[in-house]
Structures are given as structure tokens and as C-alpha cells.
Design an enzyme around this catalytic site. Structure first.
Site, PDB file in Angstrom:
ATOM      1  N   ASP A 197       0.857  -1.195   0.000  1.00 29.05           N
ATOM      2  CA  ASP A 197       0.000   0.000   0.000  1.00 29.05           C
ATOM      3  C   ASP A 197       0.880   1.228   0.000  1.00 29.05           C
ATOM      4  O   ASP A 197       1.160   1.782   1.047  1.00 29.05           O
ATOM      5  CB  ASP A 197      -0.922  -0.040   1.221  1.00 29.05           C
ATOM      6  CG  ASP A 197      -1.995   1.039   1.173  1.00 29.05           C
ATOM      7  OD1 ASP A 197      -2.203   1.625   0.101  1.00 29.05           O
ATOM      8  OD2 ASP A 197      -2.618   1.291   2.216  1.00 29.05           O
ATOM      9  N   GLU A 243      -2.751  10.225  -0.546  1.00 27.96           N
ATOM     10  CA  GLU A 243      -3.991   9.453  -0.625  1.00 27.96           C
ATOM     11  C   GLU A 243      -4.451   9.059   0.771  1.00 27.96           C
ATOM     12  O   GLU A 243      -5.629   9.153   1.114  1.00 27.96           O
ATOM     13  CB  GLU A 243      -3.770   8.187  -1.479  1.00 27.96           C
ATOM     14  CG  GLU A 243      -5.050   7.399  -1.777  1.00 27.96           C
ATOM     15  CD  GLU A 243      -5.413   6.355  -0.748  1.00 27.96           C
ATOM     16  OE1 GLU A 243      -6.534   5.825  -0.803  1.00 27.96           O
ATOM     17  OE2 GLU A 243      -4.604   6.061   0.157  1.00 27.96           O
ATOM     18  N   GLU A 244      -3.490   8.601   1.586  1.00 23.94           N
ATOM     19  CA  GLU A 244      -3.835   7.994   2.880  1.00 23.94           C
ATOM     20  C   GLU A 244      -4.545   8.953   3.816  1.00 23.94           C
ATOM     21  O   GLU A 244      -5.357   8.535   4.624  1.00 23.94           O
ATOM     22  CB  GLU A 244      -2.568   7.467   3.570  1.00 23.94           C
ATOM     23  CG  GLU A 244      -1.904   6.296   2.842  1.00 23.94           C
ATOM     24  CD  GLU A 244      -2.747   5.026   2.865  1.00 23.94           C
ATOM     25  OE1 GLU A 244      -3.901   5.064   3.319  1.00 23.94           O
ATOM     26  OE2 GLU A 244      -2.221   3.995   2.405  1.00 23.94           O
ATOM     27  N   ASP A 277      -4.563  -0.134  -6.208  1.00 25.02           N
ATOM     28  CA  ASP A 277      -4.340   0.231  -4.801  1.00 25.02           C
ATOM     29  C   ASP A 277      -4.958  -0.811  -3.879  1.00 25.02           C
ATOM     30  O   ASP A 277      -5.748  -0.499  -3.003  1.00 25.02           O
ATOM     31  CB  ASP A 277      -4.935   1.628  -4.519  1.00 25.02           C
ATOM     32  CG  ASP A 277      -4.682   2.085  -3.090  1.00 25.02           C
ATOM     33  OD1 ASP A 277      -3.790   1.522  -2.426  1.00 25.02           O
ATOM     34  OD2 ASP A 277      -5.390   3.005  -2.633  1.00 25.02           O
TER      35      ASP A 277
END
Ligand code: ZN
Ligand code: ZN
Length: 467
Positions: free
Chosen positions: A294, A327-328, A353
Site C-alpha cells: 500500500d 492518498e492515505e 491500490d
């Protein structure tokens, strides 16, 4: 599970008796031999995805959004994508809120003094070095926390338990993500001084799973941590003894604004008037592991597929590779891209993803007038053991908002059975990636790009001079 070779499946379908069918099955589509060759070559030989994944996780390591580590990752990425021969390699910067993790601990003071393993969730409130101390009140779900009277929660440390089981499609994450996403806000609104949740994970390692969360509806931030699954089960047993349980929770962090950015690279198509095909991943990771599944592997997969098309020749449409930032912490790279490019036409969007395990299904949302193309995609992927799922849905993290806004998309679903053993933990490291399954991913993405961006003009081979 035994896997039936795709050729056998095909023969079985072809020889099935007619009376067993309720409706005619469309004849199998012939796959362009160029597409088939690119797919099979990637399956047997790809090394680009591994090189990128190994390089990024080794030479950069953790890549928390908005930190200098993510900036190093962007520079690394620009150099890598240029060295692979991509054009228009650039960074589009934006600013994000971030945090640098400090000292973290959870300790049961009474009735059975002992230490537990905890990590703060992204967006957690911060404690001082002394932490917060209070009585623990346990709930088996967010719904029971929601129904609890305020006086049972006020001044206490809330614990939310749940059981998440692994599934191939990862669907448990939506349901069991609720303690992380909504639990802290509800606990804060009822006057809790802190919250700890059972990690949103399917493993039994003492590695908590972090993840993003934000305090909604004006709720005051309180310290919010994830206990590892074994520690959550331990706390559950301690609570079941019926005596008051006291915990000291320390979640220190430094909050700040920082620079993030999307790294964009292109393989120009032969017809610049045509809308590009966008393939993406996210470059940032949490700060615990090295973000191998990830999402370094996602970046490796999509860039490898585009590179393989580049090696074969010039596609008709431009292929745009986007390694999204931040993104996280809330899909911020995807939102920045949408703000800057959302109005430009895109032929299709796709994002990798969900780790690096094999792809088992393709979904797409290309529109009714592109049904034939969607079926062609299915035919090109079938020999990899990939089923065609829905023709009316596609998903992706950073690209999700653009797909929701009507941009066509494709989703290549990876096997998520072991994804949530590792997701957002210190255990998300390179050794968890299976190179064989990684190549199956690259084969699928290469075939997809060959179908969507093609036909490919073969590279003109220089004629060897005869001396
Ligand atoms: Zn991700
Ligand atoms: Zn993630």
C-alpha cells in the site's frame, strides 16, 4: 483452491449442451495477437514492477504524506520515470495537513497492570508526555457506542471491538472500518477523553493498523488509537472479568502543514487530439511499514504496464501515469488532480491500490456505447483467470471522485484475502510481495492498456547493416 486452466474452462464452455443454457452466450471475441503477446510476455518476464517496488521501499522507505520523506519519494519517482523513458515527467504540488508520530503507549494500570501495543490513527488528538488516564468502557460495535447514554461514556476511555473476517473482495473494510471512521467522533461527542479501537485488520500480530479518520460535525479532537488485534482481544477478556479497568494512553505527535504532490508521466500517443488513458496508484504510505503493498506495488504495476507498451511501440492514445500524493490522509492527491484536470476529457481511469496479489475480476464503467470494448477487455484478460464482472461499475481510491462525476473507469480487482493482515501496519514490507502474482497484475494492466490505448504502432526496427 484448485484452479482450472483457462483453456480447459473455454473447452468446457464450448462443449456445454445447448439445453443447459437459458440465454445465448455471446461468441468469444478474438483477441488481437499484439495484445495477447504483450500480456503473455509481461506474465513471463516482467521485472519493471518489482524493480520499482523494491527501489521505492528500499531507497525511500516510509512515505508519510506532507513530510520530507514523501518529498524524497517524489524526487525518486521523477528520476525513475525519466530513466524509464517517460515524457512530460512533472510534479504538481499542493499543501496538506500532516503529523509526525511521537511516543505512543497504552498501559492497563488496574486491575491487571500490563502494557499493550497501540498506534495513533491519522487525525487523532494529541496527548502530552504524561498521556491521559481513565476508566475503560467497552462496546462491541460503533452502533452500541452510538446507542449508549452519554453518562456511561463521559470522562472515560472508549474501547470499540468488532470482528473482521478476510474476504477475497475486501468488502469487510467498508463495514468494519466504521469504528475507525465514526467511532472517534461519536466518542468525543459523548464526552469521552479518548478512544481505542480494535485494529481494522484480519491478522493476529501485535502490529496495530493505523488509518485515516477525522472528527466530524465540530467534534473536539480526542486521542484515538488502534490496539493490535491480540491486545484488543486481551482487553476484551480483562473487561469481561467485570472489575473497573483503568488505562493510561499516550499518543504524542507533532501536527503541521506540509508539501505534497502528484507525480505525472506520459507515454505520448500518436494522435494527440485523443483523450488519454490514466493509470494511477498512490506514492504516499503510512509511516509504520514501507508501504510495499500500500501502495508501492500499485505504482510498480501501472508504470510497468505503461513501460511495456512503450517498449512495443507507440499507442494511439496517450497513456498518463499518475502517482498520487497524500492518498492515505484523505484522497488529497486525487482531489487536487480533479481540481486541476477534472474538466479535461479522459478516455478511461484505472488505479491499482489493493496490494499485489492476483487479479481475479475486471469491472468497468465505459458507458453503453463502449460495451464491445468492455467485452474485448474481458476477452483479453480471461486467459489470466480473470472474470468479467460488472460493466456498470468501476472503483478506485484517488480516481473515485472523478468516476463518480461520470469519467469512464476500469477496475481490476485484486485478491484481498490477506490484504488486511498487513494493511497500514509496520508489517507492510517488501517480503510480503509475491513476484509471480505481481507479474500477473502487470500482465493484466498491460493487456488493458493495449486494448484501451491501441492499436500500437510497432517500433520501427533499425535495419542491420550487412557488411
Ligand atoms: Zn492505498
Ligand atoms: Zn492505505
Amino acid at each position: 483452491m484448485n484452479r482450472i486452466p483457462s483453456a480447459a474452462l473455454f473447452l468446457a464452455a464450448a462443449s456445454a449442451p445447448l439445453f443447459a443454457q437459458t440465454r445465448p452466450t455471446p461468441a468469444p471475441l478474438a483477441v488481437d495477437p499484439v495484445v495477447a503477446r504483450l500480456r503473455d510476455d509481461a506474465l513471463a518476464n516482467d521485472h519493471y514492477a518489482w524493480d520499482i517496488t523494491e527501489g521505492l521501499t528500499t531507497e525511500v522507505g516510509q512515505r508519510m504524506a506532507g513530510t520530507e520523506a514523501e518529498a524524497r519519494a517524489r524526487n525518486w519517482s521523477v528520476a525513475k520515470l525519466k530513466s524509464l523513458g517517460f515524457s512530460n515527467v512533472r510534479i504538481e504540488e499542493f499543501t496538506v495537513p500532516t503529523a509526525i508520530r511521537g511516543a505512543e503507549s497504552a498501559e492497563i494500570l488496574a486491575p491487571f497492570p500490563q502494557k499493550m501495543v497501540v498506534n495513533a490513527l491519522g487525525g487523532s488528538g494529541v496527548t502530552g508526555p504524561e498521556g491521559v488516564t481513565g476508566e475503560v468502557v467497552g462496546f462491541d460495535s460503533v452502533d452500541s457506542l452510538r446507542l449508549a447514554p452519554e453518562e456511561s461514556v463521559r470522562g472515560k476511555i472508549v474501547f470499540v471491538d468488532h470482528r473482521m473476517t478476510p474476504t477475497q473482495d475486501g468488502s469487510g473494510y467498508g463495514q468494519f472500518g466504521a469504528p475507525r471512521r465514526q467511532g472517534p467522533t461519536i466518542a468525543s461527542q459523548k464526552g469521552a477523553i479518548a478512544i481505542v479501537i480494535r485494529s481494522i485488520g484480519t491478522d493476529h500480530n501485535r502490529t496495530p493498523h493505523t488509518g485515516s479518520m477525522e472528527f466530524a460535525n465540530g467534534a473536539k479532537p480526542i486521542p484515538a488509537g488502534a490496539l493490535s488485534v491480540p491486545d484488543a482481544e486481551q482487553l476484551e477478556r480483562i473487561l469481561k472479568r467485570g472489575k473497573p479497568v483503568t488505562m493510561r494512553l499516550r499518543l504524542q505527535a507533532q501536527r503541521m502543514q506540509g508539501a505534497s504532490g502528484n507525480v505525472i508521466a506520459e507515454l505520448p500517443g500518436s494522435d494527440p487530439a485523443l483523450a488519454p488513458v490514466l493509470v494511477g496508484c498512490h506514492l504516499d504510505s503510512w509511516d509504520l511499514g514501507t508501504g510495499a503493498i500500500d501502495d508501492a506495488s500499485g505504482c510498480g504495476i501501472v508504470a510497468a504496464a505503461a513501460k511495456r507498451i512503450m517498449n512495443a511501440g507507440k499507442p494511439k492514445r496517450t497513456i498518463r501515469v499518475v502517482w498520487f500524493g497524500a492518498e492515505e490522509i484523505g484522497l488529497l492527491g486525487g482531489l487536487d488532480y480533479q481540481a486541476k484536470h477534472g474538466k479535461e476529457p479522459h478516455y478511461a481511469l484505472a488505479e491499482s491500490d489493493f496490494g499485489a496479489d492476483r487479479i481475479w475480476q475486471v469491472n468497468s464503467k465505459l458507458g453503453t456505447e463502449r460495451r464491445e470494448e468492455a467485452r474485448m477487455l474481458g476477452a483479453a484478460l480471461a486467459p489470466l483467470g480473470i472474470l468479467t464482472g460488472s460493466l456498470e461499475t468501476a472503483e478506485g481510491s484517488d480516481i473515485g471522485p472523478m468516476i463518480a462525476a461520470g469519467v469512464p473507469g476500469v477496475g481490476l480487482s485484486q485478491d484481498g484475502t490477506r490484504y488486511f493482515d498487513l494493511h497500514h501496519t509496520a508489517n507492510d514490507t517488501l517480503d510480503k510481495i509475491d513476484p509471480v502474482q505481481l507479474r500477473q497484475n502487470v500482465a493484466a494492466w498491460t493487456a488493458m492498456l493495449a486494448v484501451l490505448s491501441g492499436p500500437i504502432e510497432p517500433v520501427k526496427l533499425k535495419r542491420r547493416r550487412v557488411r
